[in-house]
Design a protein around this motif. Structure first.
Motif, PDB file in Angstrom:
ATOM      1  N   SER A  41      70.746  32.298  35.865  1.00  0.00           N
ATOM      2  CA  SER A  41      71.876  31.577  36.446  1.00  0.00           C
ATOM      3  C   SER A  41      73.035  31.682  35.471  1.00  0.00           C
ATOM      4  O   SER A  41      72.832  31.896  34.267  1.00  0.00           O
ATOM      5  CB  SER A  41      71.514  30.115  36.694  1.00  0.00           C
ATOM      6  OG  SER A  41      71.176  29.478  35.469  1.00  0.00           O
ATOM      7  N   SER A  54      79.864  28.615  39.309  1.00  0.00           N
ATOM      8  CA  SER A  54      78.448  28.764  38.975  1.00  0.00           C
ATOM      9  C   SER A  54      77.830  29.772  39.938  1.00  0.00           C
ATOM     10  O   SER A  54      78.204  29.828  41.112  1.00  0.00           O
ATOM     11  CB  SER A  54      77.721  27.422  39.075  1.00  0.00           C
ATOM     12  OG  SER A  54      78.268  26.490  38.155  1.00  0.00           O
ATOM     13  N   ALA A  56      74.174  32.642  40.659  1.00  0.00           N
ATOM     14  CA  ALA A  56      72.841  33.128  40.341  1.00  0.00           C
ATOM     15  C   ALA A  56      72.814  34.624  40.630  1.00  0.00           C
ATOM     16  O   ALA A  56      73.248  35.068  41.702  1.00  0.00           O
ATOM     17  CB  ALA A  56      71.776  32.410  41.164  1.00  0.00           C
ATOM     18  N   THR A  57      72.311  35.403  39.686  1.00  0.00           N
ATOM     19  CA  THR A  57      72.243  36.845  39.903  1.00  0.00           C
ATOM     20  C   THR A  57      71.106  37.162  40.866  1.00  0.00           C
ATOM     21  O   THR A  57      70.192  36.363  41.087  1.00  0.00           O
ATOM     22  CB  THR A  57      72.011  37.583  38.574  1.00  0.00           C
ATOM     23  OG1 THR A  57      70.753  37.171  38.043  1.00  0.00           O
ATOM     24  CG2 THR A  57      73.107  37.267  37.582  1.00  0.00           C
ATOM     25  N   TYR A  63      75.230  40.924  39.600  1.00  0.00           N
ATOM     26  CA  TYR A  63      76.123  39.952  40.253  1.00  0.00           C
ATOM     27  C   TYR A  63      77.540  40.503  40.192  1.00  0.00           C
ATOM     28  O   TYR A  63      77.961  41.088  39.178  1.00  0.00           O
ATOM     29  CB  TYR A  63      76.062  38.589  39.549  1.00  0.00           C
ATOM     30  CG  TYR A  63      77.066  37.596  40.092  1.00  0.00           C
ATOM     31  CD1 TYR A  63      76.874  36.994  41.336  1.00  0.00           C
ATOM     32  CD2 TYR A  63      78.214  37.286  39.375  1.00  0.00           C
ATOM     33  CE1 TYR A  63      77.807  36.103  41.845  1.00  0.00           C
ATOM     34  CE2 TYR A  63      79.142  36.388  39.865  1.00  0.00           C
ATOM     35  CZ  TYR A  63      78.936  35.805  41.109  1.00  0.00           C
ATOM     36  OH  TYR A  63      79.864  34.922  41.603  1.00  0.00           O
ATOM     37  N   GLN A 233      76.908  32.680  49.269  1.00  0.00           N
ATOM     38  CA  GLN A 233      75.517  32.667  48.844  1.00  0.00           C
ATOM     39  C   GLN A 233      74.627  33.302  49.914  1.00  0.00           C
ATOM     40  O   GLN A 233      74.950  33.302  51.097  1.00  0.00           O
ATOM     41  CB  GLN A 233      75.071  31.235  48.572  1.00  0.00           C
ATOM     42  CG  GLN A 233      75.911  30.512  47.526  1.00  0.00           C
ATOM     43  CD  GLN A 233      75.469  29.079  47.339  1.00  0.00           C
ATOM     44  OE1 GLN A 233      74.280  28.786  47.284  1.00  0.00           O
ATOM     45  NE2 GLN A 233      76.424  28.180  47.249  1.00  0.00           N
TER      46      GLN A 233
END
Length: 773
Positions: A41, A54, A56-57, A63, A233
């Motif tokens: 993360s 923020s 998350a890969t 990412y 996301q």
């Protein structure tokens, strides 16, 4: 022949040459010491840009952070079983920045101690720029629908509101440009002229008033770069906002998104109703109802690591009534306005090499505005139907080489404009003798063609930075003109003092507003009065100068201070046709705006954040008239009147402040205040008794007739919010705002020749519930 040659050059360049974004991209890859992908993360923070994200890969350790404002970022990564990692990353070009990270296995220490203070000052900036992050946008619950983003821009130093939410940057009129995901919107975006933006779709906002990149043109009083959310996301996610408040205000918005691997899709809609949409001329707030609705959708796909396509569509409409004065209300007047806008945009990018980036974009925007009056309207019954279908195309090539980040490109606007109007005077005593009692302007059409090309370079030499650019514009509507516009900015960073010194010069070529320009230019209007002055409105020319500094204090505060001067030829303003409310552009011979701005900002200090800003400016215009339509006995004098006057947005002193406290349990409190010393109020030959009868004693008391200015205005606001539920990606937040706590009567404009009378916002309460999943 000249226009044909320019168009041929434009298309030839387009075949060999992205949209106006001034944004970059970070491509991250994370591995362990053996080369196996790690999925940590992470957090990306830039205090100077008000940016915090923020993320998350993916399982492959990759990412992509898109649409990042240029600047310095702190990149932090954490993964179970690995040592935390943190470092600084610079985004300077539209060429994607690639970062490969190897995480050390705990307890091996590979951590680099870096805090957010290192991102407070951008050491390579060459001009003033103010950023508004996602938190500020989400927590700004405007009490007056349709003005969310406009209010946030208005809070920046050097900007102020005139009647009905019309923004004025550093004394400029009609010269504000919004750039939404690369689509330049050069027409008036105030509530009376265009539907509003959905703030729920916006991730960040950047405001420029100097050191403009050469890719920006046409409207350069100030530029507001709007970036919508792109960090979708994986899976299904959505949001729902519902709110309401004083004056029977109700508003709602909803959005849903879906992402899988290289594809992303989102759709959203919004709407509102209010009984106080515009700024009324009298305390009673007659006929001021407004309703709006709209939707947007976008699809994005990464065909490879080098190619990306994005398509979006939007449709918005707002319908509202024009607020009545007392006499009009007694007569039973009703005037309805409808503004509608539909647009589609396509954007394609291709990474040629690690240092070369190519992009193409295009859009079509259909806008229409109608005004109708009932039979009881006084002193005139009017109806208008106008609009345009704007085509926009762009091609750009950006590159990075050594200490140079360069970009070159072409763009063009191709827009058929149509206008029709008719009026019938119901009270001839309100007009000069000989004014034609009825008039019809049949539907007229004309093409507006505006091609341009530019080149720019950002150079670094040690601690020195140079931004240089050159732009060529051609304008072809009611007149044909072309111009070269050089731009240059220089800065020096002093690392020991965390101090950036900068200076810039911008040559600008600013095109006239399109609203009712065909009408005001038509020979048909020569017959409506015994005295008519009609001059073509030509593009304005300007020389903008700025010098300033940015300094970090105690590693927590940022101080920005600037001085500026703007010299105009053919200074733009607007006027109205008789008393119809139909506005059109005009121009004066010249104007000069000078001023100073200072802003102290605390991005985050413990539980506190906020800012304090002050602006002082003086704007003096000078005749004679050089463009526009003027009727009546004084029209002929406009050609020889060389007197000086304070421009209509000449507010000498402006002060704004806000403090926010992050309370425990995810709650926050905020207080804000704003002060303005007052705009000019030139009542001309009007009788005090007539003004008293029209507006009442309370409004008249808020005007200093001896000084010819509206008395100072002041407003104190309070807001609070709390996250009442949070679990994984699901959350619920509630916030409330009280505007003008003291319920003080603030007059924005009074009996202005060009802007009439308008009252500021009274005390009003608004609340909003936001759900995400």
């Amino acid at each position: 022949m000249r226009a044909t040659g320019i168009m041929a050059l434009f298309f030839l360049c387009a075949l060999s040459a992205r949209a106006q974004r001034v944004r970059g991209e970070l491509r991250l890859e994370v591995h362990d010491p053996q080369g196996t992908a790690v999925a940590p993360s992470g957090e990306l923070v830039s205090a100077g840009n008000g940016f915090r994200r923020s993320f998350a890969t993916g399982s492959d350790g990759r990412y992509v952070a898109k649409d990042l404002p240029f600047g310095v970022y702190r990149l932090s990564l954490q993964a179970e079983g690995f040592a935390p990692w943190s470092d600084l990353v610079e985004i300077r070009s539209e060429v994607p920045v690639r970062v490969a990270v190897v995480l050390g296995v705990a307890p091996v220490t590979t951590q680099v101690q870096v805090n957010d203070s290192a991102t407070l000052v951008d050491p390579y900036a060459t001009g003033s720029l103010y950023s508004i992050g996602r938190q500020s946008i989400e927590e700004y619950n405007t009490a007056q629908p349709g003005r969310e983003l406009l209010d946030l821009v208005d809070e920046q130093p050097g900007w102020l509101y005139e009647a009905n939410g019309v923004l004025h940057p550093r004394g400029s009129e009609y010269d504000v440009q919004f750039v939404v995901d690369g689509l330049p919107l050069t027409q008036n975006r105030s509530p009376a002229f265009a539907p509003s933006f959905d703030a729920g779709d916006v991730e960040s906002l950047r405001v420029l008033t100097a050191s403009f990149p050469a890719e920006y043109g046409r409207k350069l009083g100030g530029v507001a770069e709007v970036t919508t959310k792109k960090d979708v996301q994986r899976g299904w996610h959505g949001r729902f906002d519902a709110g309401g408040g004083s004056f029977s205000t109700l508003n709602g918005a909803a959005g849903i998104s879906y992402a899988r691997e290289a594809e992303r899709f989102s759709v959203s809609g919004e709407g509102f109703h209010t009984d106080r949409y515009l700024d009324p001329p009298v305390l009673a707030n007659y006929t001021n109802r407004g309703n709006a609705s709209g939707f947007s959708a976008s699809y994005e796909s990464d065909f490879s690591t080098s190619d990306r396509l994005r398509v979006s569509v939007t449709h918005n409409v707002v319908r509202f009534l024009v607020p009545n004065e007392l006499v009009q209300q007694q007569a039973g007047q009703r005037q309805d306005i409808e503004n509608a806008e539909t647009s589609g945009q396509i954007y394609f990018q291709h990474t040629i090499s690690p240092e070369l980036f190519l992009s193409f974009s295009g859009s079509v925007r259909d806008a229409s505005a109608t005004l109708t009056s009932n039979a009881q309207a006084t002193p005139v019954i009017v109806s208008q139907d106008r609009g345009y279908r704007e085509g926009y195309v762009r091609a750009d090539l950006a590159g990075h080489h050594g200490h140079h980040d360069w970009k070159t490109g072409v763009d063009g606007i191709f827009m058929p404009v149509h206008e029709a109007l008719q009026y019938a005077i119901t009270d001839p005593t309100q007009f000069d003798p000989g004014t034609q009692l009825s008039f019809q302007f049949p539907n007229q059409r004309k093409w507006d063609v505006e091609p341009s090309t530019y080149a720019q370079d950002q150079m670094r030499a040690g601690r020195w930075n140079i931004s240089a650019g050159l732009r060529f514009d051609h304008y072809g509507f009611v007149v044909n003109e072309s111009a070269w516009s050089p731009r240059i900015g220089v800065s020096r960073f002093v690392p020991g003092l965390d101090l950036l010194l900068h200076a810039s010069y911008d040559r600008v070529f600013q095109t006239p507003a399109v609203e009712s320009l065909l009408l005001a230019s038509s020979p048909r209007l020569d017959a409506i009065s015994n005295s008519v002055l009609r001059l073509p409105v030509r593009p304005g020319r300007g020389n903008f100068y700025e010098g300033g500094m940015t300094k970090a204090l105690f590693g927590k505060l940022r101080l920005d201070a600037n001085i500026f001067r703007r010299d105009f030829r053919r200074y733009s303003d607007d006027d109205v046709l008789l008393d119809t409310g139909v506005s059109f552009p005009i121009a004066f011979a010249k104007a000069r705006i000078i001023g100073e701005e200072i802003r102290l900002e605390i991005p985050q200090w413990g539980r506190f954040s906020g800012y304090l800003s002050y602006a002082n400016q003086s704007g003096i215009g000078e005749g004679p008239i050089t463009g526009g339509l003027f009727l009546g006995n004084d029209a002929a004098n406009a050609l020889t009147n060389t007197s000086k006057f304070a421009v209509t947005q000449d507010q000498r002193n402006s002060l704004r402040a806000r403090v926010r406290f992050q309370a425990p349990r995810r709650a926050w409190l905020a207080m804000g205040a704003q002060y303005g010393s007052g705009l000019p109020a030139d009542i001309g030959n009007a009788k005090i008794s007539d003004l008293l009868a029209a507006f009442g004693q309370q409004i008249l008391d808020r005007v200093n007739l001896a000084r010819g200015r509206v008395r100072p205005n002041f407003s104190l606001d309070a807001a609070a919010g709390a996250e009442i539920y949070h679990k994984e990606s699901r959350s619920a937040a509630l916030q409330i705002r009280v505007a003008n706590l003291a319920d003080r009567l603030n007059v924005i404009n009074f009996a202005s020749l060009f802007s009439g009378t308008a009252l500021g916002e009274p005390q009003r309460v608004s609340a909003c519930l936001r759900l995400t999943f």
